[in-house]
Scaffold this active site. Structure first.
Site, PDB file in Angstrom:
ATOM      1  CG  ASP A 114      -4.717   1.056   0.162  1.00 50.98           C
ATOM      2  OD1 ASP A 114      -5.398   1.782  -0.590  1.00 50.98           O
ATOM      3  OD2 ASP A 114      -4.465   1.373   1.343  1.00 50.98           O
ATOM      4  N   GLY A 164      -4.653   8.842   1.631  1.00 46.05           N
ATOM      5  CA  GLY A 164      -5.356   7.767   2.276  1.00 46.05           C
ATOM      6  C   GLY A 164      -5.567   6.490   1.513  1.00 46.05           C
ATOM      7  CB  THR A 165      -6.911   4.897  -0.671  1.00 46.77           C
ATOM      8  OG1 THR A 165      -7.101   3.531  -1.021  1.00 46.77           O
ATOM      9  CG2 THR A 165      -7.472   5.774  -1.756  1.00 46.77           C
ATOM     10  CB  THR A 166      -2.849   3.296  -3.947  1.00 48.42           C
ATOM     11  OG1 THR A 166      -1.945   4.174  -3.280  1.00 48.42           O
ATOM     12  CG2 THR A 166      -2.441   3.178  -5.416  1.00 48.42           C
TER      13      THR A 166
END
Length: 208
Positions: free
Chosen positions: A31, A14-16
């Site tokens: 992000d 779900g994200t970085t």
């Protein structure tokens, strides 16, 4: 073991996020996409928040859990500030959070937290959902972290300027966006230094 793997998978999806520490300060970048499974739930989520003008926090995992933890840490900081103890250090905030995460490890917050900022020096801490804490010079978390970490390991230099570190963090997250379907939309880059913080937003086709 099975539950632990499920939690780790939720945190990875779900994200970085990226954190970089240099002599002039700290960079936090993330992000803007939030996903629910393979569904893009929101394209403009804020994952970089500020406890003070010189202390930031970001997470891979649950944005709701990040917002709750952010409120707790902000209250802890301001409570300390108005008591005889005075403002708490960045290391102190990270340690308090590690204690909270460790105490709730059987019903954990779904987070991989980065806390970074500047008190008497730049500091960057990485905390997992069990409360394990490490101090880092550079780090990437989340589903796109293998790609982002490759960029950081190739190009990080402790003598680079804060502007150079901001550019590196931006490129690391954009590299993850190109390769990881759970990371997307754009990047918020926070430059935290001795005088406060500045924030930049970058998107695939434009700078804002």
């Amino acid at each position: 073991m099975g539950n632990e793997l499920q939690l780790e998978n939720k945190i990875l999806k779900g994200t970085t996020t990226v954190g970089i520490r240099v002599n002039d300060g700290v960079i936090l970048a993330a992000d803007r996409r939030a996903s629910a499974g393979f569904f893009v739930a929101n394209k403009m989520v804020r994952k970089v928040l500020y406890i003070t003008d010189k202390i930031g926090i970001t997470t891979a995992g649950s944005v709701a859990d990040l917002q709750f933890i952010y409120d707790v840490l902000k209250n802890i900081y301001h409570y300390n500030s108005i008591t005889k103890y005075g403002p708490i250090s960045i290391k102190g905030i990270a340690t308090r959070l590690a204690n909270v995460l460790s105490a709730t490890k059987y019903f954990p917050y779904i987070v991989q937290i980065l806390i970074g900022g500047y008190d008497d020096q730049p500091r960057l801490f990485n905390l997992d959902y069990l409360g394990d804490i490490t101090e880092e010079n550079y780090v990437a978390t989340g589903s796109g972290s293998p790609v982002a970490m490759g960029v950081l390991e190739d190009e990080y230099n402790p003598k680079m300027t804060l502007d150079e570190a901001a550019d590196l963090a931006k490129r690391a997250v954009f590299s993850a966006i190109k390769r990881d379907s759970f990371t997307g939309t754009g990047v918020i880059v926070a430059k935290i230094h001795s005088k406060g913080h500045e924030e930049l937003e970058f998107y695939l086709n434009k700078k804002m």
